[in-house]
Design a protein around this motif. Structure first.
Motif, PDB file in Angstrom:
ATOM      1  N   UNK A   2      49.995  28.186  57.600  1.00 33.00           N
ATOM      2  CA  UNK A   2      50.994  29.212  57.342  1.00 33.00           C
ATOM      3  C   UNK A   2      52.018  29.211  58.467  1.00 33.00           C
ATOM      4  N   UNK A   3      53.260  29.037  58.121  1.00 36.67           N
ATOM      5  CA  UNK A   3      54.323  28.996  59.120  1.00 36.67           C
ATOM      6  C   UNK A   3      54.848  30.398  59.369  1.00 36.67           C
ATOM      7  N   UNK A   5      57.861  32.777  60.627  1.00 38.60           N
ATOM      8  CA  UNK A   5      59.322  32.748  60.737  1.00 38.60           C
ATOM      9  C   UNK A   5      59.792  33.040  62.156  1.00 38.60           C
ATOM     10  N   UNK A   6      58.972  33.693  62.948  1.00 43.46           N
ATOM     11  CA  UNK A   6      59.385  34.042  64.304  1.00 43.46           C
ATOM     12  C   UNK A   6      59.634  32.789  65.137  1.00 43.46           C
ATOM     13  N   UNK A   7      58.858  31.745  64.922  1.00 39.19           N
ATOM     14  CA  UNK A   7      59.063  30.514  65.678  1.00 39.19           C
ATOM     15  C   UNK A   7      60.355  29.814  65.253  1.00 39.19           C
ATOM     16  N   UNK A   8      60.645  29.821  63.977  1.00 40.14           N
ATOM     17  CA  UNK A   8      61.886  29.207  63.503  1.00 40.14           C
ATOM     18  C   UNK A   8      63.093  30.005  63.994  1.00 40.14           C
ATOM     19  N   UNK A   9      63.005  31.312  63.973  1.00 42.69           N
ATOM     20  CA  UNK A   9      64.094  32.155  64.472  1.00 42.69           C
ATOM     21  C   UNK A   9      64.296  31.938  65.963  1.00 42.69           C
ATOM     22  N   UNK A  10      63.201  31.790  66.709  1.00 40.73           N
ATOM     23  CA  UNK A  10      63.311  31.530  68.153  1.00 40.73           C
ATOM     24  C   UNK A  10      63.958  30.175  68.414  1.00 40.73           C
ATOM     25  N   UNK A  11      63.634  29.164  67.605  1.00 36.04           N
ATOM     26  CA  UNK A  11      64.241  27.844  67.774  1.00 36.04           C
ATOM     27  C   UNK A  11      65.740  27.905  67.512  1.00 36.04           C
ATOM     28  N   UNK A  12      66.134  28.623  66.486  1.00 33.26           N
ATOM     29  CA  UNK A  12      67.559  28.766  66.175  1.00 33.26           C
ATOM     30  C   UNK A  12      68.265  29.564  67.266  1.00 33.26           C
ATOM     31  N   UNK A  13      67.624  30.610  67.753  1.00 34.51           N
ATOM     32  CA  UNK A  13      68.228  31.427  68.812  1.00 34.51           C
ATOM     33  C   UNK A  13      68.413  30.632  70.102  1.00 34.51           C
ATOM     34  N   UNK A  61      51.665  25.232  63.769  1.00 33.99           N
ATOM     35  CA  UNK A  61      51.204  26.105  64.855  1.00 33.99           C
ATOM     36  C   UNK A  61      49.833  25.718  65.413  1.00 33.99           C
ATOM     37  N   UNK A  62      48.933  25.253  64.577  1.00 32.34           N
ATOM     38  CA  UNK A  62      47.601  24.917  65.074  1.00 32.34           C
ATOM     39  C   UNK A  62      47.642  23.679  65.973  1.00 32.34           C
ATOM     40  N   UNK A  63      48.423  22.732  65.601  1.00 32.85           N
ATOM     41  CA  UNK A  63      48.487  21.487  66.368  1.00 32.85           C
ATOM     42  C   UNK A  63      49.166  21.669  67.725  1.00 32.85           C
ATOM     43  N   UNK A  64      50.194  22.502  67.772  1.00 39.44           N
ATOM     44  CA  UNK A  64      50.965  22.679  69.003  1.00 39.44           C
ATOM     45  C   UNK A  64      50.662  23.985  69.728  1.00 39.44           C
ATOM     46  N   UNK A  65      49.544  24.610  69.415  1.00 37.21           N
ATOM     47  CA  UNK A  65      49.180  25.879  70.058  1.00 37.21           C
ATOM     48  C   UNK A  65      48.925  25.713  71.554  1.00 37.21           C
ATOM     49  N   UNK A  66      48.542  24.534  71.977  1.00 32.84           N
ATOM     50  CA  UNK A  66      48.280  24.329  73.402  1.00 32.84           C
ATOM     51  C   UNK A  66      49.569  24.377  74.226  1.00 32.84           C
ATOM     52  N   UNK A  67      50.721  24.255  73.577  1.00 33.92           N
ATOM     53  CA  UNK A  67      52.002  24.319  74.286  1.00 33.92           C
ATOM     54  C   UNK A  67      52.559  25.733  74.410  1.00 33.92           C
TER      55      UNK A  67
END
Length: 87
Positions: A2-3, A5-13, A61-67
């Motif tokens: 499940x993606x 939207x907060x991460x996509x909004x942060x990337x755009x911001x 999110x699961x794969x890159x959670x360590x970052x």
């Protein structure tokens, strides 16, 4: 998966923040001075790394959670980087 939207909004911001800093430096004529141009690259380039980091957090999110802690520390370091510019 499940993606969020907060991460996509942060990337755009973060992308907009980089372009806003570059546009502001260009509009005041700071990009034509080599010393200020280097300082701008020092202060603004990490915004692109955060944009990519948040994009990949949105992508998987699961794969890159360590970052996630690295992004948090980087945001603090980015704020500290702008302190000399305000003085």
């Amino acid at each position: 998966m499940r993606r969020k939207a907060v991460h996509l909004i942060a990337a755009i911001a973060e992308s907009f923040r980089f372009f806003a800093i570059a546009f502001l430096a260009f509009s005041v004529g700071a990009l034509f001075d080599s010393s200020v141009s280097g300082l701008l690259r020092y202060a603004a380039a990490p915004q692109l790394l955060f944009a990519l980091g948040f994009f990949f957090m949105w992508l998987d999110p699961a794969r890159y959670a360590s970052y996630r802690p690295l992004l948090a520390v980087g945001k603090v370091a980015s704020a500290a980087c702008f302190l000399p510019l305000t003085a």
